[in-house]
Motif scaffolding. Structure first.
Motif, PDB file in Angstrom:
ATOM      1  N   ARG A  65     -56.712 -31.340  43.358  1.00  0.00           N
ATOM      2  CA  ARG A  65     -55.821 -30.454  44.234  1.00  0.00           C
ATOM      3  C   ARG A  65     -55.992 -29.881  45.518  1.00  0.00           C
ATOM      4  O   ARG A  65     -55.426 -30.312  46.230  1.00  0.00           O
ATOM      5  CB  ARG A  65     -56.572 -28.965  43.490  1.00  0.00           C
ATOM      6  N   GLY A  68     -54.707 -33.050  47.278  1.00  0.00           N
ATOM      7  CA  GLY A  68     -52.762 -33.312  48.308  1.00  0.00           C
ATOM      8  C   GLY A  68     -53.009 -33.967  47.162  1.00  0.00           C
ATOM      9  O   GLY A  68     -51.824 -34.520  46.619  1.00  0.00           O
ATOM     10  N   ARG A  71     -50.085 -33.495  44.505  1.00  0.00           N
ATOM     11  CA  ARG A  71     -48.675 -33.245  44.476  1.00  0.00           C
ATOM     12  C   ARG A  71     -47.524 -34.596  44.798  1.00  0.00           C
ATOM     13  O   ARG A  71     -46.968 -34.762  45.671  1.00  0.00           O
ATOM     14  CB  ARG A  71     -48.512 -32.527  45.785  1.00  0.00           C
ATOM     15  N   VAL A  74     -44.299 -35.074  43.702  1.00  0.00           N
ATOM     16  CA  VAL A  74     -43.512 -33.045  43.957  1.00  0.00           C
ATOM     17  C   VAL A  74     -42.328 -33.673  45.416  1.00  0.00           C
ATOM     18  O   VAL A  74     -43.419 -34.212  45.797  1.00  0.00           O
ATOM     19  CB  VAL A  74     -44.808 -32.216  44.038  1.00  0.00           C
ATOM     20  N   GLY A  80     -44.089 -31.455  48.258  1.00  0.00           N
ATOM     21  CA  GLY A  80     -45.094 -32.364  47.888  1.00  0.00           C
ATOM     22  C   GLY A  80     -44.935 -33.579  48.248  1.00  0.00           C
ATOM     23  O   GLY A  80     -44.211 -33.927  49.751  1.00  0.00           O
ATOM     24  N   HIS A  81     -44.865 -34.638  47.780  1.00  0.00           N
ATOM     25  CA  HIS A  81     -45.580 -36.131  48.930  1.00  0.00           C
ATOM     26  C   HIS A  81     -44.294 -37.028  48.138  1.00  0.00           C
ATOM     27  O   HIS A  81     -43.789 -38.207  49.146  1.00  0.00           O
ATOM     28  CB  HIS A  81     -46.658 -37.091  48.961  1.00  0.00           C
ATOM     29  N   TRP A 128     -42.347 -25.240  40.662  1.00  0.00           N
ATOM     30  CA  TRP A 128     -43.012 -25.896  41.482  1.00  0.00           C
ATOM     31  C   TRP A 128     -42.997 -24.639  42.703  1.00  0.00           C
ATOM     32  O   TRP A 128     -43.640 -24.767  43.782  1.00  0.00           O
ATOM     33  CB  TRP A 128     -42.331 -26.997  42.421  1.00  0.00           C
ATOM     34  N   PRO A 132     -46.893 -25.598  44.202  1.00  0.00           N
ATOM     35  CA  PRO A 132     -46.637 -27.425  44.237  1.00  0.00           C
ATOM     36  C   PRO A 132     -47.617 -28.015  43.510  1.00  0.00           C
ATOM     37  O   PRO A 132     -47.747 -29.505  43.302  1.00  0.00           O
ATOM     38  CB  PRO A 132     -46.411 -27.246  46.042  1.00  0.00           C
ATOM     39  N   ASP A 133     -48.509 -27.297  43.394  1.00  0.00           N
ATOM     40  CA  ASP A 133     -49.832 -28.492  42.907  1.00  0.00           C
ATOM     41  C   ASP A 133     -49.771 -28.122  40.797  1.00  0.00           C
ATOM     42  O   ASP A 133     -50.303 -28.175  40.591  1.00  0.00           O
ATOM     43  CB  ASP A 133     -51.733 -27.516  43.296  1.00  0.00           C
TER      44      ASP A 133
END
Length: 409
Positions: A65, A68, A71, A74, A80-81, A128, A132-133
């Motif tokens: 987490r 990152g 994500r 996401v 998200g990425h 989300w 977002p995690d």
């Protein structure tokens, strides 16, 4: 990810002893891979505990987490990425160097996010908008019959094995219901808090994935949280735009390729540990040996070279599969039947190559690698288990591929 590509020379291949090259990742994608590599010491230290407890330590999830990495799939609109398959495999390989089970669970979370991203905005916001995690796992393979009622579905049954279950906020369950006199199969997404669990994951390897079973007892799932496979095949859930490329991920191949990432990491982990011992001058315990050190024996050297080549080949085949998935997602073009079949063969053979490489390395690593205090024996068990996942059934995958190549289908 939409940042600028970092200029690079043509990919020369993969250095097993160093960080592998994954083509021209963007600076943001490279940062994700570097963040994953930074977690290896922590994950390696916790790997025995994950194996013993049959689930991941909370510390591992917190580390993912903070880096990152929860994500990865996401949508960008929710922080998200929206990372592609090339990036995912590079991340999973690094995570897998530290802990195979953590990498496997992370691949499941990625695929769960891809599924959730296909649904409507109200559901995406539900999942989300506040976090977002949020993590999503899933069970797909054998659908469980459910009932259609007004406004949705009622689930009553058991699903297994749900990798990542103990750390997932939501879960997607393979279901089949009857509509208009015909069966309709799909995935029902719901919070894991609405389900109970059963302790069914008692395996020799990949124990840390915590892949226990889930049980639903008359649980209602709104229609908007149901994803129909039939509708998905028509492209009904696809969205336009660069940031929504993951909604155009080919199914089911796009959910199968991620599994190979953890195995690539396992192969590198065994290679690194065996080669380190050999370089340190591990003696040969044999009256027949002409060399005091194992590293000086030509047979040992040949095994190391062969293992390195097998790992390199697995990475290259997996990379080609990832490129095919990413290309289809970006362009929206459907995979041809031949490419679909080849993708499955690619990851099947990549898994076999990792298993063969590990066996070659263990042949020169010594029987002490099987002592329960050695991490190598745990990784060996993990490789043996993970490489026999249904996604890697070469005996079936190559039959389909050969029939297409020969014009029989």
């Amino acid at each position: 990810m939409t940042d600028t590509k970092v200029p690079s020379t043509p990919d020369p291949g993969v250095e097993v002893a160093g960080r592998p090259s994954y083509g021209r990742l963007t600076s943001g994608e490279q940062a994700l891979v570097a963040a994953a590599a930074d977690l290896v010491p922590l994950l390696r230290d916790n790997a025995d505990r994950a194996d013993r407890d049959r689930k991941l330590p909370e510390e591992n999830i917190a580390a993912l987490r903070d880096a990152g990495l929860l994500r990865l799939s996401v949508p960008a609109a929710y922080g998200g990425h929206a990372a592609g398959m090339r990036t995912l495999l590079a991340v999973l390989e690094e995570v897998g160097r530290g802990c195979a089970s953590t990498a496997w669970v992370l691949s499941i979370f990625y695929s769960g996010g891809v599924f959730a991203g296909l649904l409507g905005d109200p559901v995406r916001q539900r999942i989300w908008a506040g976090n977002p995690d949020t993590t999503l796992c899933g069970v797909i393979g054998v659908p469980v019959p459910v009932r259609t009622v007004e406004g949705g579905l009622v689930l009553d049954g058991q699903w297994g094995w749900a990798s990542g279950l103990h750390h997932a906020d939501w879960i997607g369950l393979d279901v089949v219901t009857e509509r208009d006199g015909a069966p309709e199969r799909g995935v029902a997404l719901l919070p894991t808090a609405e389900l109970s669990t059963r302790d069914t994951w008692h395996m020799a390897g990949m124990r840390g994935t915590g892949s226990d079973s889930v049980v639903a007892e008359e649980v209602f799932v709104p229609e908007e949280q149901f994803l129909s496979f039939a509708r998905s095949a028509t492209g009904a859930y696809r969205r336009g735009g660069e940031d929504e490329a993951l909604t155009r991920t080919p199914f089911p191949e796009g959910l199968m390729v991620p599994f190979i990432g953890s195995l690539l990491g396992m192969g590198r982990a065994v290679y690194e540990q065996i080669v380190e011992k050999l370089r340190a001058g591990r003696p040969v315990v044999s009256a027949a040996s002409l060399h005091a050190r194992a590293v000086d024996a030509p047979g040992v050297q040949a095994n190391v070279a062969d293992a390195a080549t097998l790992i390199d080949s697995a990475v290259l085949q997996a990379g080609r599969a990832a490129d095919d998935i990413d290309r289809a997602a970006v362009t929206g073009a459907a995979l041809t039947p031949v490419v679909q079949a080849r993708l499955r063969v690619d990851i099947s053979y990549a898994a076999r190559q990792i298993r063969q490489a590990v066996d070659l390395l263990l042949d020169v690593g010594g029987a002490s690698r099987f002592d329960l205090s050695s991490p190598v024996q745990r990784i060996w068990r993990d490789v043996g288990t993970a490489s026999r996942h249904p996604a890697f059934t070469a005996e079936i995958n190559r039959e389909r591929y050969s029939r297409l190549l020969l014009g029989l289908d």
